[in-house]
Design an enzyme around this catalytic site. Structure first.
Site, PDB file in Angstrom:
ATOM      1  CG  ASN A 135      -3.582   1.862  -2.023  1.00 22.06           C
ATOM      2  OD1 ASN A 135      -3.772   0.663  -1.816  1.00 22.06           O
ATOM      3  ND2 ASN A 135      -3.372   2.726  -1.048  1.00 22.06           N
ATOM      4  CE  LYS A 158     -14.325  -7.042  -4.473  1.00 21.09           C
ATOM      5  NZ  LYS A 158     -13.836  -6.679  -5.822  1.00 21.09           N
ATOM      6  CG  HIS A 159      -6.671  -7.306  -5.940  1.00 21.34           C
ATOM      7  ND1 HIS A 159      -6.681  -6.063  -5.355  1.00 21.34           N
ATOM      8  CD2 HIS A 159      -5.360  -7.628  -6.096  1.00 21.34           C
ATOM      9  CE1 HIS A 159      -5.425  -5.664  -5.153  1.00 21.34           C
ATOM     10  NE2 HIS A 159      -4.601  -6.600  -5.581  1.00 21.34           N
ATOM     11  CB  SER A 211     -13.321   3.212   1.503  1.00 22.25           C
ATOM     12  OG  SER A 211     -14.276   2.221   1.167  1.00 22.25           O
ATOM     13  CD  GLU A 232      -4.310  -2.659   8.694  1.00 23.24           C
ATOM     14  OE1 GLU A 232      -4.319  -1.441   8.977  1.00 23.24           O
ATOM     15  OE2 GLU A 232      -3.686  -3.500   9.354  1.00 23.24           O
ATOM     16  CG  LEU A 233     -10.995   0.593   7.618  1.00 19.35           C
ATOM     17  CD1 LEU A 233     -12.262   0.888   8.380  1.00 19.35           C
ATOM     18  CD2 LEU A 233     -11.284  -0.295   6.415  1.00 19.35           C
ATOM     19  CB  CYS A 266      -3.844   4.074   3.844  1.00 17.57           C
ATOM     20  SG  CYS A 266      -2.554   2.851   3.991  1.00 17.57           S
TER      21      CYS A 266
END
Ligand code: NAP
Length: 458
Positions: A135, A158-159, A211, A232-233, A266
């Site tokens: 995002n 790891k994008h 997520s 960080e969700l 987020c």
């Protein structure tokens, strides 16, 4: 498996990349580990020079970088440029402050512990794996990498599988800035290949932004390996408006908060909890502004809201809105999926939300706002906290007692009073509850991937 860049405004596949083989992953992990052995002994001044040069490269390539982000995940070109500029500022912030944040912390009275000297010494942990979302494809990575590299760690990225071109650009930026080989590497891998990297004994720690499901999986594996993680969700943040608020400013900020990044942030305000005394005026002005936003080509400077980044992301939004409407929610604007190419979804305002609706408890990752009418501050707090998430809440009031009440009672990693919830390098960023744990940015962020070594000397 392939990693693909697909233009969400058209559905056209721009580029595909094969994911790395296990031999290629092994090579990169080994290189990151070797690089760490040298990196931890470099000085802050050396690392700051590389970081500042990386910021300069990013500034000089801002337009290219912004265009890649817009093409592969659909953010508006104006916001993409702003994201790149913020990343360069954050690199400079850590170049300047890392040494101070990680300076030795001597105990004022070492004799109290029977020592001649005692202190905390902050030392880097090693190779850190960063699993990142699409995002804010540059910002999410930089807010991890700038402090981590300044501390002397090395990073493996790891994008998300839909932003490989941004991942490769990041790789280039750090290299062009002068960071030695192996300090920062993008791994084009699928999520199924994360476990092997995370379990590798040469990888010391991991950070994941994404997520709840992804966070739970990475944390479980890291827990099994006893490795440090930062998560960080998601969030479903509250935006409370009380009668004393500056209504015009609240409405303008509510719109920005909800539709920034095409509604895929987020920390976006998602639930608007408004006092009865100002509810009708707020709902009317807010809906009018949401309806008036220009939806369209994200590469066009005049566009306010571009497409959602993925087709499945749009399906999730449609399902949540349809579920709410079936259960009796009123659509004040939007709510209809447009025909035509691209994964567009209009700014949408829903009223009459009840606890039976999925949207009441689940995060909606698109430009959809929910309105709640309340009669008291306590009722507002009750609704705001009735969620498993806790990332960044906002409260709008000019009453001093109410400000204190909201600051103390809102369950979130951050509370902003009369302002837009936003991240900045100077302030810690992170959540509580199922929004995750640990902090990024500020002094707290750089210390997450350090060993707080206790030193006792007699
Ligand atoms: P996502 O599916 O969880 O993807 C995020 C990253 O995790 C991607 O790199 C993804 O790789 C990887 N991943 C997914 N499942 C995994 C697994 N089981 N094991 C290891 N890696 C896995 O998240 P998203 O839907 O793209 O992003 C939106 C979510 O991120 C929202 O919930 C949003 O609120 C949250 N978010 C939080 C913050 C914050 O700072 N708190 C910031 C931005 C976004 P693939 O792409 O290959 O699947």
């Amino acid at each position: 498996m392939t990693v693909a860049s697909v233009n969400p405004a058209t559905g056209e596949t721009l580029k595909t990349f094969p994911s790395l083989t296990s031999d290629e992953i092994e090579e990169r992990v080994a290189l990151a580990h070797r690089a760490f052995r040298d990196q931890r002994r470099t000085t802050f001044a050396t690392r700051a020079a590389w970081m500042t040069a990386t910021a300069d490269v990013l500034d000089s390539r801002r337009e290219d970088v912004a265009r890649v982000m817009t093409a592969e995940m659909g953010k508006t070109i104006v916001s993409a440029r702003a994201e790149a500029a913020k990343c360069a500022r954050t690199m400079r912030f850590y170049a300047e402050h890392a040494e101070g944040f990680l300076a030795d912390e001597p105990l004022a009275d070492p004799s109290a512990v029977g020592a001649k000297a005692a202190m905390i010494r902050w030392q880097p942990l090693g190779v850190v794996l960063a699993v990142m979302p699409w995002n804010f494809p540059l910002w999410q990575v930089v807010r991890f990498a700038a402090p981590a590299l300044m501390a002397g760690n090395t990073g493996l990225l790891k994008h998300a599988s839909n932003v490989p071109q941004t991942a490769l650009l990041l790789d280039e930026l750090f290299r062009e800035g002068g960071f030695p080989e192996g300090c920062f590497q993008a791994l084009l891998i699928g999520s199924g290949q994360v476990e092997g990297v995370l379990r590798d004994p040469r990888v010391a720690a991991a950070t994941l932004t994404g997520s709840e499901a992804a966070g739970r999986s990475v944390a479980a594996i890291a827990g099994d390996e006893v490795k440090k993680t930062v998560l960080e969700l998601g969030g479903s943040d509250a935006f409370v408006v009380m009668p004393s608020a500056d209504l015009e400013a609240a409405v303008a900020t509510a719109v920005t908060g909800r539709v920034q990044n095409n509604g895929q942030s987020c920390i976006a305000a998602k639930r608007f909890i408004v006092h009865d005394a100002v509810f009708d005026a707020f709902a009317e002005a807010f809906t009018a502004r949401m309806r008036g936003l220009r939806v369209g080509d994200p590469a066009d400077e005049a566009t306010d809201v571009g497409p959602l980044a993925t087709e499945s992301g749009r399906e999730d939004v449609v399902e949540l809105v349809d579920d709410a409407v079936r259960a009796g929610a009123t659509v004040l604007c939007g709510g209809e999926t447009p025909d035509g190419p691209g994964w567009f979804y209009p700014p949408t305002v829903l009223d009459g939300i009840t606890s039976e609706m999925r949207i009441h408890t689940e995060e909606v990752f698109g430009p959809v706002a929910q309105l709640y009418r309340v009669s008291t501050a306590d009722e507002a707090i009750g609704i705001a906290n009735a969620t498993s998430f806790g990332l960044g809440a906002a409260a709008w009031t000019t009453d001093a007692d109410e400000k204190e009440l909201f600051v103390n009672e809102l369950e979130a990693g951050a509370v902003f009073v009369n302002g837009l919830v936003a991240s900045s390098p100077q302030l810690p960023f992170g959540g509580i509850k199922r929004s995750g744990y640990g902090r990024e940015l500020s002094a707290l962020g750089i210390r997450e991937f350090c060993n707080a070594k206790t030193v006792w000397v007699s």
